[in-house]
Enzyme design. Sequence first.
Site, PDB file in Angstrom:
ATOM      1  N   TYR A   1      32.000  86.360 -53.044  1.00  0.00           N
ATOM      2  CA  TYR A   1      32.346  85.395 -51.983  1.00  0.00           C
ATOM      3  C   TYR A   1      31.125  84.672 -51.423  1.00  0.00           C
ATOM      4  O   TYR A   1      30.010  84.987 -51.735  1.00  0.00           O
ATOM      5  CB  TYR A   1      33.247  85.994 -50.905  1.00  0.00           C
ATOM      6  CG  TYR A   1      32.805  87.184 -50.072  1.00  0.00           C
ATOM      7  CD1 TYR A   1      31.489  87.561 -49.896  1.00  0.00           C
ATOM      8  CD2 TYR A   1      33.789  87.923 -49.408  1.00  0.00           C
ATOM      9  CE1 TYR A   1      31.154  88.634 -49.082  1.00  0.00           C
ATOM     10  CE2 TYR A   1      33.461  89.007 -48.601  1.00  0.00           C
ATOM     11  CZ  TYR A   1      32.134  89.351 -48.435  1.00  0.00           C
ATOM     12  OH  TYR A   1      31.815  90.404 -47.637  1.00  0.00           O
ATOM     13  N   GLU A   2      31.411  83.642 -50.637  1.00  0.00           N
ATOM     14  CA  GLU A   2      30.365  82.772 -50.057  1.00  0.00           C
ATOM     15  C   GLU A   2      29.522  82.122 -51.153  1.00  0.00           C
ATOM     16  O   GLU A   2      28.304  81.960 -51.025  1.00  0.00           O
ATOM     17  CB  GLU A   2      29.493  83.593 -49.097  1.00  0.00           C
ATOM     18  CG  GLU A   2      28.780  82.793 -48.026  1.00  0.00           C
ATOM     19  CD  GLU A   2      29.726  81.952 -47.182  1.00  0.00           C
ATOM     20  OE1 GLU A   2      30.771  82.453 -46.743  1.00  0.00           O
ATOM     21  OE2 GLU A   2      29.410  80.763 -47.005  1.00  0.00           O
TER      22      GLU A   2
END
Lengths: 574, 574
Positions: free
Chosen positions: B430-431
Site C-alpha cells: 500500500y501507499e
Amino acid sequence: MTYRAPVSDILFSLRLAAGTDAGGIYADIAEGVAEQTLNEAAKFAEGALLPLDRIGDRAGVRLADGAVTTAPGWREAYAGWREGGWNALAADPEFGGLGLPALLNAACTEIWNAANISFALCPLLSHGAIEALEAHASASLKETYFARLVSGEWTGTMNLTEPQAGSDLALLRARAERNDDGSYRISGQKIFITYGEHDLADNILHLVLARLPDAPAGVKGISLFLAPKYLPDENGAFTRRNAVRCVGVEHKLGIHASPTCTMAYEDAIGYLIGEEHNGLACMFTMMNNARLNVGLQGVALAERATQASFDYARERKQGRAIGASETSAIIAHPDMRRMLLTMASLTAAARLICFETAASLDRAHRCDDPVQAREADERAGLLTPVAKAFSTDIGNEVTSLAVQVHGGMGYIEETGVAQLMRDARICAIYEGTNGIQAIDLVGRKLPMSGGAAVKREIDDMRAIAQESHYAAVGDAVEAFAAASDYLAGVMKTSPNEALAGATPFLRLFALARGATLLEKAAGAARHAGDPNATRYETLAHFFAKNVAVAAPGLVKMVTEGAQSVTEGGELFAR
Amino acid sequence: MTYRAPVSDILFSLRLAAGTDAGGIYADIAEGVAEQTLNEAAKFAEGALLPLDRIGDRAGVRLADGAVTTAPGWREAYAGWREGGWNALAADPEFGGLGLPALLNAACTEIWNAANISFALCPLLSHGAIEALEAHASASLKETYFARLVSGEWTGTMNLTEPQAGSDLALLRARAERNDDGSYRISGQKIFITYGEHDLADNILHLVLARLPDAPAGVKGISLFLAPKYLPDENGAFTRRNAVRCVGVEHKLGIHASPTCTMAYEDAIGYLIGEEHNGLACMFTMMNNARLNVGLQGVALAERATQASFDYARERKQGRAIGASETSAIIAHPDMRRMLLTMASLTAAARLICFETAASLDRAHRCDDPVQAREADERAGLLTPVAKAFSTDIGNEVTSLAVQVHGGMGYIEETGVAQLMRDARICAIYEGTNGIQAIDLVGRKLPMSGGAAVKREIDDMRAIAQESHYAAVGDAVEAFAAASDYLAGVMKTSPNEALAGATPFLRLFALARGATLLEKAAGAARHAGDPNATRYETLAHFFAKNVAVAAPGLVKMVTEGAQSVTEGGELFAR
C-alpha cells in the site's frame, strides 16, 4: 486460482536429470511410462485435490474427544487417492508397490503438493514410514503392516519432536519399557505430529522415537518403535485401541487442513524397528528422501504461485507501457517482468536441482557398478541439503513475490496467493530447518571422501560454465569453488567461523548449480529442438545476469563475514 | 510476546539525524522534549496498545447493517489515545496541535506501529487527512472540521482506490456533480478504504477522489472532496447521515483489526478541497509523509520481531555450541547469530534512513535559508521511496526471519511472530507498491535538479566511506554512483531498460546509505562515549561485511541485467 500441472516442463526436466541413463536404469521412463503417469497425476491433482485446497484452508480440522475430523471432501479425496493407486508409486512391488524410480516419484510429489500441500502431507508421511519399515522392520512386522501402508489403506506418522527436543534429538525424553512378549510400552508426549490423528484411514501407524531405561544418554540411546493406533485383537482384526491419543491440534500460519497433533503416549504398545538404541540411524535412512520431498514442496508452491502471477499479470490492466497509447496489461511493465522472471527462473532452477538429487538416489540404488553407485550416493547426500533449503527458501520468496504481483488483491485471502505464502512458510522449518541443512552441508557433506564429492560437482559445473555465453555463470562456479576450499580448511581450525558462513554458502552452491543446470537445460532443449528451448534460454539468461550475479557477494560473506558473526559483544549477552 | 520501545536507541538515531541542527530547528528536541515524549509514548504503547494487538488479530472486525464493530478494548484504547493528546503531536498549534517536528513524530510512529499496527493505522490515516486539509482546504472547511480531526475526536480516511484503479489513478471513475450551494454530489465505489467505517469516533471524514462531468481524462481530471459520514444539521450538530456506506470489509492476510472497507457513495454530499481537477496535486502534498510513515511501519515490525527473536534465542536451548559441555541457548550457534545480526542491522539501517528522511522534511519546512530548504526538500523526495520500499522490504525479511528463529513454534499462531509476518506483508504494497517507489526513484527523483540531489547524497556517503575500516562500504557507495550515472543516461534513451533495473537500484541505494549511516552512527556513538557505541560498531561491521557486499551484484543487475528482462519472448506472450 487455477493450477495446470506443467507436465511438458516437468517431463523435460526429468529427462534432463535422467540423462544418458534414460535407456538404462530408467527404462521405465523411456518407455513412455513417465508421460502417462504424469498426465494421469495431473488429472487427479487438478480434478480432485486442487478444488479442496481452499476449502481445507478455511475449514481447517476439528478435534473433539481425541478424534480429528478433516475438512469437507477430504475423506472422498483420500479414497480416490488410494483407489487410483497413487500411494504405491515408489514402494517395493513385492508389497504391492509399483517400484517406480525416485525421479518419477519426485515429479508426482511436486504435482500433488502444488495442488494441495495440506492433503499431500498425509501420503508424504506415510512414505517416510514405508521407507523406514522397508529398510529396518522385521519380517513379521512387515507382513502385518506393510502392505496396508503401501496401499494407503492405513497411513503412517513420524513422532520425533518433543517440547524440549526439536532440532536437538539428544534431548528426547519419551520412554519405552520392555514387555515380556517382546513388545514395548511407550510413554511420553510428542508435538507437531503431522496427521497424528485423522479420519482418512482406518488405522494410523505411528513411528515413535523413545528411550529404553538402560539407554545411553544422547542420540545413541534412542530407539524406533511402531505404535499402531489400533492393535490386532484375537481374531486378527485391528479393533483394540492403543494407548496413544491426540490431545491437541495446533492453530498454524498455514497448512490449516493438515492436522498438526500433540500425541500423548501412556504405556502404548509398540514394536521395535531395527535394533535397540539404533533408532536415529533408522530415521536417517529415509532422511535424504524426506528432505528432498520437502524441497519439492517448495518447488510446487513456487510453481503454482508463478502460474497465478503470470495469469494475473496478463489480465490486470494498469498504467501505460512506454510508448503505448492505451492502458497496458501489467505484464508489459519492466518491473513486473523482473518479478515474474525471478519467480519463473528460481522455480525452474530449484526443480532441476531437486530432480538431479532424485536421479542420484536412483543411481545409488540401481547402478550395477559399485563405484558409480557410491558416487551417486555421495552426490545425493551432497545435493540433498541444497535441494531442501534452496527450494524452500525460494518457495518463500516466490510465493511472497506472488502476493506483490497481485498488489492489494494479493493481501485479500479470497485471491488465494496469500495462502500459498502461508502454506510455504513451514517448509523452511520442518524436516531439519534450513540452517541445519546448511550446517549439514558444511559439516558433513563437504568433507565426504576427502572433498572428492564436491570436487566432482565443481568439475561438472565448470564444464557447463565453459560453454556458457554468460561470464556470471563461470564467476558463480568459481566463487563456489573458492568458498568450498576456504571452508574445508577453516572447518578444521575454526568451526564456528566456518558455520557462520554455512547459510550463504548453501545459497552460493544453489546459484552456481542452478545457473549451470539452466544452461544445460537450454542447451539440451535447443539441441533437441524441444518446444521448451526458448523458455529455458530466457530463464538461463535472466538467472545468469540477475540471480547468479549475487555469487561474488556471497563468497565474501563466507570468507570475510564470519568474524562479525562469531563476535557480537553485548548484543548476544543477556 | 513483549515489546519494549527501544527509547535509548531511537533517541540516539534521532539525534544523529538532527545533527548540528539540534540546537536550531530542533530546539524542542534539544530541550529534552524528545526524551520525555518518547518515554510517555513508550508507556502508552506498551501499556494500552500492545495488549490489544493479539486480541485484535483474533477478533478482527465485524460488519453488520453498514456498521463496523472493532475488537474488544479498541474503543477504550482510542479514547485513551485521544485523551493523551497523541493525535495532535505533529499538527499546527493554531488548531490544537503540538507542532512537533516530523522527526519526533516519526519516532513515535515507529513505537505505535510496533505495539499495534492495526490500531496505529487509524491515526495514520487521520494524519494524512490533516495534512491535506491543512494545505488545501478553504478557511470555512478548516473551521468546521479541522480541530476535531486534529484532536482525534473525528478520524479521517483516504478514498483513492477503485477495483479498476489501483496503482493507476488515471482509470478512476467515481463521479462528482456540482450542487447549487457550492457543495458536490459524489457517486461511485471505493475499495481498500482503511478505517472507512468503525466505532472509535463519532464522525469520519472521507477524503475522496472523483471526477467532475467536464473533467479532462486521466489524472488531470481528478478532484479531491471531503465527504463526512455525518453532516451538520440546522443546529450545527453532526447528526445527518451522509449517503456513504460501508458495504463490505475484507478478509485479509494480516492487520485483521484494521477494517479495510468497500465504500459506496450514492450522491453523497462532498466539499471541494483545493481546486477542481487538481485533486492529485493535493494528494501529492502528503505523499512523502505518508510513504515515510509506511516505511516506519516496516521498521516497527522489524524491531519487534528482532526483539522477540533475541529473547527466544536466549531462552531456547538446543544443541551444544562448539566446545560446550552442556546444551546451549541457541543464541550461541553461529547460524542463529547470523540471522539475529541480519535482523538487527537491517532494522537499524532502515530506521536511520527513515529518520534522515524525516529530518529532511523538517529542514525543508523549517530552514530559513531558501537554498538549504530547497535542497532539503529534494533530499526528502530522493530518500522517501528508499525509506518506504527498503524499510518495508526488510520488514518482510526480518519478520520472516523471526519465524525461522522460532522454528516450529514460529509457525504456531499463538507464538505471535507469524502475526508480525502477516501484518508486515501489506506495507510493501500500500501507499504505492515498492515497485512504484523504485520507478519513482529512477524516473522522477534521480533527474531532480539535473542530478544534483543524488550527487549531494553520493558526496555525503563518500565522505563517510573514506573514513570506514571496511572496503565494502566504499565499494557499495561506488557501485551506487556507477549505477546512478548509468541510469541517468539510459533513462533518456531506453527507459524500459532503465526501469527494468529500478528495484535492484533502490536496494543498492539503501545498502550504500544504510552502510554509511551505520558507520556514521558507530563513529558518533564512539566519539560521544554513548552507551550505544558497541552495539552500532557491531551492526556496522556486520552490515558492511554481510549485507553491503551484495552491492557489486546489484550494480550488475542494473547495468547488465535489463536486456534479459525487457526481452522475454514467449514467456510474456499469451
